[in-house]
Design a protein around this motif. Structure first.
Motif, PDB file in Angstrom:
ATOM      1  N   GLN A 131      41.463  64.761  74.618  1.00 13.39           N
ATOM      2  CA  GLN A 131      42.276  63.550  73.558  1.00 13.39           C
ATOM      3  C   GLN A 131      41.489  62.793  72.582  1.00 13.39           C
ATOM      4  OE1 GLN A 131      45.929  61.745  74.752  1.00 13.39           O
ATOM      5  NE2 GLN A 131      45.712  60.253  73.296  1.00 13.39           N
ATOM      6  N   HIS A 132      41.819  62.711  71.399  1.00 14.55           N
ATOM      7  CA  HIS A 132      41.008  61.869  70.608  1.00 14.55           C
ATOM      8  C   HIS A 132      40.833  60.603  71.058  1.00 14.55           C
ATOM      9  CE1 HIS A 132      39.696  59.798  66.985  1.00 14.55           C
ATOM     10  NE2 HIS A 132      40.543  58.642  67.425  1.00 14.55           N
ATOM     11  N   ILE A 133      39.347  59.973  71.217  1.00 11.74           N
ATOM     12  CA  ILE A 133      39.205  58.543  71.521  1.00 11.74           C
ATOM     13  C   ILE A 133      38.908  57.737  70.467  1.00 11.74           C
ATOM     14  CG2 ILE A 133      37.499  57.255  73.096  1.00 11.74           C
ATOM     15  CD1 ILE A 133      36.618  60.084  74.168  1.00 11.74           C
ATOM     16  N   PRO A 134      39.802  56.705  70.582  1.00  8.62           N
ATOM     17  CA  PRO A 134      39.518  55.687  69.383  1.00  8.62           C
ATOM     18  C   PRO A 134      38.086  55.128  69.354  1.00  8.62           C
ATOM     19  CG  PRO A 134      41.660  55.433  70.529  1.00  8.62           C
ATOM     20  CD  PRO A 134      40.845  56.307  71.531  1.00  8.62           C
ATOM     21  N   LEU A 135      37.793  54.842  68.196  1.00  5.43           N
ATOM     22  CA  LEU A 135      36.395  54.234  68.044  1.00  5.43           C
ATOM     23  C   LEU A 135      36.186  52.884  68.878  1.00  5.43           C
ATOM     24  CD1 LEU A 135      33.669  54.690  66.763  1.00  5.43           C
ATOM     25  CD2 LEU A 135      34.613  53.522  64.751  1.00  5.43           C
ATOM     26  N   LYS A 144      37.587  52.206  71.615  1.00  3.97           N
ATOM     27  CA  LYS A 144      37.396  52.517  73.218  1.00  3.97           C
ATOM     28  C   LYS A 144      36.008  53.298  73.429  1.00  3.97           C
ATOM     29  CE  LYS A 144      41.116  50.719  74.078  1.00  3.97           C
ATOM     30  NZ  LYS A 144      41.075  49.337  74.676  1.00  3.97           N
ATOM     31  N   LEU A 145      35.559  54.136  72.511  1.00  3.50           N
ATOM     32  CA  LEU A 145      34.000  54.947  72.394  1.00  3.50           C
ATOM     33  C   LEU A 145      33.264  53.786  72.553  1.00  3.50           C
ATOM     34  CD1 LEU A 145      33.127  57.698  72.722  1.00  3.50           C
ATOM     35  CD2 LEU A 145      32.999  57.634  70.152  1.00  3.50           C
ATOM     36  N   GLU A 146      33.189  52.644  71.726  1.00  2.00           N
ATOM     37  CA  GLU A 146      32.392  51.757  71.744  1.00  2.00           C
ATOM     38  C   GLU A 146      32.390  50.978  73.367  1.00  2.00           C
ATOM     39  OE1 GLU A 146      30.741  48.279  68.758  1.00  2.00           O
ATOM     40  OE2 GLU A 146      32.988  48.711  68.855  1.00  2.00           O
ATOM     41  N   LEU A 147      33.556  50.880  73.587  1.00  2.19           N
ATOM     42  CA  LEU A 147      33.363  49.983  75.094  1.00  2.19           C
ATOM     43  C   LEU A 147      32.878  50.977  76.006  1.00  2.19           C
ATOM     44  CD1 LEU A 147      36.869  48.496  75.166  1.00  2.19           C
ATOM     45  CD2 LEU A 147      34.676  47.208  75.506  1.00  2.19           C
ATOM     46  N   MET A 148      33.109  52.091  76.090  1.00  3.04           N
ATOM     47  CA  MET A 148      32.462  53.143  76.893  1.00  3.04           C
ATOM     48  C   MET A 148      30.814  53.364  77.032  1.00  3.04           C
ATOM     49  SD  MET A 148      35.169  56.713  76.748  1.00  3.04           S
ATOM     50  CE  MET A 148      36.804  56.469  76.842  1.00  3.04           C
ATOM     51  N   ALA A 149      30.687  53.273  75.769  1.00 10.09           N
ATOM     52  CA  ALA A 149      29.088  53.075  75.816  1.00 10.09           C
ATOM     53  C   ALA A 149      28.627  51.900  76.094  1.00 10.09           C
ATOM     54  CB  ALA A 149      28.617  53.308  74.051  1.00 10.09           C
ATOM     55  N   LYS A 150      29.213  50.913  76.004  1.00  9.75           N
ATOM     56  CA  LYS A 150      28.915  49.593  76.688  1.00  9.75           C
ATOM     57  C   LYS A 150      28.896  49.481  77.965  1.00  9.75           C
ATOM     58  CE  LYS A 150      29.443  44.730  76.405  1.00  9.75           C
ATOM     59  NZ  LYS A 150      30.399  43.498  75.700  1.00  9.75           N
ATOM     60  N   VAL A 151      29.970  50.057  78.646  1.00 17.57           N
ATOM     61  CA  VAL A 151      30.310  49.959  79.984  1.00 17.57           C
ATOM     62  C   VAL A 151      29.704  50.785  80.948  1.00 17.57           C
ATOM     63  CG1 VAL A 151      32.154  49.790  81.850  1.00 17.57           C
ATOM     64  CG2 VAL A 151      32.685  48.792  79.672  1.00 17.57           C
ATOM     65  N   GLU A 210      23.382  53.841  69.427  1.00 16.73           N
ATOM     66  CA  GLU A 210      22.471  54.661  70.646  1.00 16.73           C
ATOM     67  C   GLU A 210      23.299  55.611  71.599  1.00 16.73           C
ATOM     68  OE1 GLU A 210      19.724  50.658  71.515  1.00 16.73           O
ATOM     69  OE2 GLU A 210      21.743  50.567  72.094  1.00 16.73           O
ATOM     70  N   PHE A 211      24.458  55.450  71.881  1.00 16.10           N
ATOM     71  CA  PHE A 211      25.132  56.335  72.683  1.00 16.10           C
ATOM     72  C   PHE A 211      25.155  57.764  71.875  1.00 16.10           C
ATOM     73  CE2 PHE A 211      29.596  58.317  73.507  1.00 16.10           C
ATOM     74  CZ  PHE A 211      29.330  58.481  74.619  1.00 16.10           C
ATOM     75  N   MET A 212      25.533  57.548  70.582  1.00 15.71           N
ATOM     76  CA  MET A 212      25.747  58.723  69.871  1.00 15.71           C
ATOM     77  C   MET A 212      24.525  59.458  69.770  1.00 15.71           C
ATOM     78  SD  MET A 212      29.119  58.951  69.344  1.00 15.71           S
ATOM     79  CE  MET A 212      29.119  60.400  68.599  1.00 15.71           C
TER      80      MET A 212
END
Length: 72
Positions: free
Chosen positions: A40-44, A46-53, A61-63
């Protein structure tokens, strides 16, 4: 080619996080988190939080990390 969803799932597993723990850390329900991992589409935000966590890095940097891994 590895999708971003599979990339995130692999990282969660390497950290020994359950779906419940990952969901709690990014502020969503377990079922919502599970849907993110399975395509499912991941809102930006939430994607930013996943990169951080999950990776302790910023979204750009994650991308880059994902792109470099995907390219081999």
């Amino acid at each position: 080619m590895e999708t971003i969803h599979k990339f995130i799932r692999a990282r969660r597993k390497s950290l020994d996080f359950t779906h419940d723990k990952a969901a709690q850390l990014i502020g969503v329900s377990r079922s919502t988190y599970s849907r993110y991992e399975y395509g499912q589409h991941i809102p930006l935000d939430k994607l930013e939080l996943m990169a951080k966590v999950f990776f302790s890095i910023k979204l750009h940097e994650f991308m880059k990390l994902y792109h470099d891994k995907k390219e081999g």
